[in-house]
Scaffold this motif. Structure first.
Motif, PDB file in Angstrom:
ATOM      1  N   ALA A   1       0.998  -1.674  -0.280  1.00  0.00           N
ATOM      2  CA  ALA A   1      -0.454   0.008  -0.448  1.00  0.00           C
ATOM      3  C   ALA A   1       0.653   1.591  -0.097  1.00  0.00           C
ATOM      4  N   ILE A   2       0.383   2.533  -0.281  1.00  0.00           N
ATOM      5  CA  ILE A   2       0.572   3.626  -0.749  1.00  0.00           C
ATOM      6  C   ILE A   2       0.064   4.432   0.603  1.00  0.00           C
ATOM      7  N   LEU A   3       0.562   4.627   2.000  1.00  0.00           N
ATOM      8  CA  LEU A   3       0.095   6.023   2.744  1.00  0.00           C
ATOM      9  C   LEU A   3       0.546   7.607   2.216  1.00  0.00           C
ATOM     10  N   TYR A   4      -0.269   8.092   2.491  1.00  0.00           N
ATOM     11  CA  TYR A   4       0.025   9.920   1.832  1.00  0.00           C
ATOM     12  C   TYR A   4      -0.219  10.879   2.831  1.00  0.00           C
ATOM     13  N   VAL A   5       0.739  11.084   3.351  1.00  0.00           N
ATOM     14  CA  VAL A   5       0.989  12.442   3.772  1.00  0.00           C
ATOM     15  C   VAL A   5       0.862  13.702   3.644  1.00  0.00           C
TER      16      VAL A   5
ATOM     17  N   ALA B   1      -4.867   8.942  -5.711  1.00  0.00           N
ATOM     18  CA  ALA B   1      -5.620   7.320  -5.062  1.00  0.00           C
ATOM     19  C   ALA B   1      -5.099   7.090  -6.409  1.00  0.00           C
ATOM     20  N   GLU B   2      -6.507   6.793  -7.459  1.00  0.00           N
ATOM     21  CA  GLU B   2      -7.003   6.272  -8.780  1.00  0.00           C
ATOM     22  C   GLU B   2      -5.207   5.202  -9.392  1.00  0.00           C
ATOM     23  N   HIS B   3      -4.355   6.507  -9.209  1.00  0.00           N
ATOM     24  CA  HIS B   3      -3.535   5.878  -9.665  1.00  0.00           C
ATOM     25  C   HIS B   3      -3.062   5.005  -9.194  1.00  0.00           C
ATOM     26  N   PHE B   4      -2.612   5.105  -7.979  1.00  0.00           N
ATOM     27  CA  PHE B   4      -1.954   3.958  -7.257  1.00  0.00           C
ATOM     28  C   PHE B   4      -2.463   2.409  -7.449  1.00  0.00           C
ATOM     29  N   ILE B   5      -4.085   2.977  -7.177  1.00  0.00           N
ATOM     30  CA  ILE B   5      -4.784   1.680  -7.158  1.00  0.00           C
ATOM     31  C   ILE B   5      -4.715   1.075  -9.397  1.00  0.00           C
ATOM     32  N   HIS B   6      -4.385   1.895  -9.267  1.00  0.00           N
ATOM     33  CA  HIS B   6      -4.170   1.676 -10.905  1.00  0.00           C
ATOM     34  C   HIS B   6      -2.577   0.404 -10.994  1.00  0.00           C
ATOM     35  N   LEU B   7      -1.648   0.983 -10.605  1.00  0.00           N
ATOM     36  CA  LEU B   7      -0.330   0.074 -10.262  1.00  0.00           C
ATOM     37  C   LEU B   7      -0.608  -1.123  -9.474  1.00  0.00           C
ATOM     38  N   GLY B   8      -1.403  -0.966  -8.682  1.00  0.00           N
ATOM     39  CA  GLY B   8      -2.164  -2.703  -7.953  1.00  0.00           C
ATOM     40  C   GLY B   8      -1.811  -2.884  -6.693  1.00  0.00           C
ATOM     41  N   TYR B   9      -1.639  -1.278  -5.982  1.00  0.00           N
ATOM     42  CA  TYR B   9      -1.750  -1.077  -4.159  1.00  0.00           C
ATOM     43  C   TYR B   9      -3.025  -0.560  -3.701  1.00  0.00           C
ATOM     44  N   ARG B  10      -2.555  -0.754  -2.606  1.00  0.00           N
ATOM     45  CA  ARG B  10      -3.722  -0.256  -1.517  1.00  0.00           C
ATOM     46  C   ARG B  10      -3.545   0.898  -1.508  1.00  0.00           C
ATOM     47  N   PHE B  11      -4.271   1.906  -1.121  1.00  0.00           N
ATOM     48  CA  PHE B  11      -4.273   3.422  -1.032  1.00  0.00           C
ATOM     49  C   PHE B  11      -4.608   4.045   0.164  1.00  0.00           C
ATOM     50  N   TYR B  12      -3.920   4.566   0.877  1.00  0.00           N
ATOM     51  CA  TYR B  12      -4.398   5.491   2.589  1.00  0.00           C
ATOM     52  C   TYR B  12      -4.103   6.369   2.286  1.00  0.00           C
ATOM     53  N   ALA B  13      -4.652   7.337   3.615  1.00  0.00           N
ATOM     54  CA  ALA B  13      -4.130   8.652   3.081  1.00  0.00           C
ATOM     55  C   ALA B  13      -4.606   8.869   4.470  1.00  0.00           C
TER      56      ALA B  13
END
Length: 340
Positions: free
Chosen positions: A53-57, A70-82
């Motif tokens: 996953a990616i965690l955005y701060v 968020a959608e960019h990282f979802i497309h790359l296969g990651y989960r996305f959190y902020a």
């Protein structure tokens, strides 16, 4: 952090986020220096079974609203959190001033909560993405001897591994060219230390905001109560803590793979929106790069022509270049992780 870290906060709300049905927001409460404070973790519902996953701060006078990121990282296969840090965005409460900062280290509480919750969700590997002051916050967190949970066996069950770091125009140095910064650093430190309770009142809409929000001719629509066009009042106490954190970080070494992204040039002090939009209108990119070179041992840099201070909020060519730099770095990063 402690072995019983889960006892230091409680989840008080979970609901669909204001960004829409694809996003869920969870609010956590815990004790602050003077009163109870809150932290908000937002996540995209995509890729629910992914372990990475990616965690955005976010940065200063900011909150998370960039759904396309968020959608960019979802497309790359990651989960996305902020995370909306305590005192910012969704976490603002009447009991404390917005953006109030006793110390940069206090935000380790928010990051602990975010990472522990992600682990409970099934995430085992995290790349943190920090913008501006958020870049300083996460770098300070990662530089702490006990910050990386995988360093101590009793943290392994509570936290995912933080294996990579992406910095979007991080606030690693005050916004002055390197030579100027060396000459005036002492006097700035002395001033803010002598007047820690002084505020500079925010009255005028800043030119950087005019480059962003639709109300002023920009491309983005976000909440001006959470990200006001004139900014929040600037606390000298906050500035002092920023300077302390920058000085401390300059004496640390961080080994995890790091991607530094910044604009090709700085446009601080330009008088028009058009001039400001040619680069970073908030920070000095040369001082930023120098500071990063001192701290990060495994550093890759991407310089983005005509990138704004928040590179994702740039005009499309620069935004595309920024996202492409991240995608390419993550591909190489993942390949390196898989090597025996």
């Amino acid at each position: 952090m402690s072995a019983s870290i889960g006892q230091h906060w409680k989840q008080v709300n979970k609901c669909e986020d204001l960004l829409g049905a694809d996003f869920i927001a969870r609010t956590f409460a815990f004790s602050g220096p003077k009163t109870q404070v809150h932290s908000t973790l937002i996540h995209h519902a995509g890729n629910p079974n992914a372990e990475k996953a990616i965690l955005y701060v976010h940065g200063y006078t900011d909150y998370f609203f960039q759904t396309g990121l968020a959608e960019h990282f979802i497309h790359l296969g990651y989960r996305f959190y902020a995370v909306d840090l305590q005192g910012y965005g969704r976490s603002i409460r009447p009991s404390t001033p917005p953006n109030w900062c006793d110390s940069i280290e206090k935000y380790s509480q928010d990051l602990d909560i975010a990472l522990a919750t992600m682990k409970q969700d099934g995430v085992n590997d995290v790349v943190i993405l920090g913008h501006s002051t958020g870049g300083l916050v996460v770098s300070t967190y990662l530089a702490h001897p006990h910050a990386l949970p995988e360093r101590a066996s009793h943290y392994n069950k509570a936290f995912p591994a933080v294996s990579g770091l992406i910095l979007n125009s991080p606030f690693l140095a005050l916004p002055f060219p390197p030579l100027v910064l060396n000459k005036i650093s002492w006097s700035i430190r002395a001033l803010v230390s002598a007047l820690p309770f002084l505020y500079l009142r925010a009255k005028k809409i800043n030119i950087y905001s005019k480059t962003l929000h639709r109300k002023f001719g920009g491309e983005w629509d976000y909440r001006l109560d959470w990200k006001p066009a004139e900014g929040f009042d600037l606390s000298f106490h906050w500035l002092r803590e920023i300077i302390f954190a920058q000085r401390n970080l300059a004496n640390q070494k961080i080994d995890i793979p790091t991607l530094l992204c910044h604009s090709k040039i700085s446009t601080i002090g330009k008088s028009t929106v058009e001039e400001t939009q040619q680069g970073d209108g908030v920070l000095d990119v040369d001082s930023m790069q120098d500071a990063a070179n001192r701290t990060f041992n495994n550093l890759t840099t991407a310089s983005i022509p005509k990138g704004f201070h928040d590179l994702y909020l740039s005009h499309q060519p620069a935004q595309t270049a920024y996202l492409s730099a991240i995608t390419d770095w993550l591909k190489q990063f993942n390949e390196n992780q898989q090597k025996p």
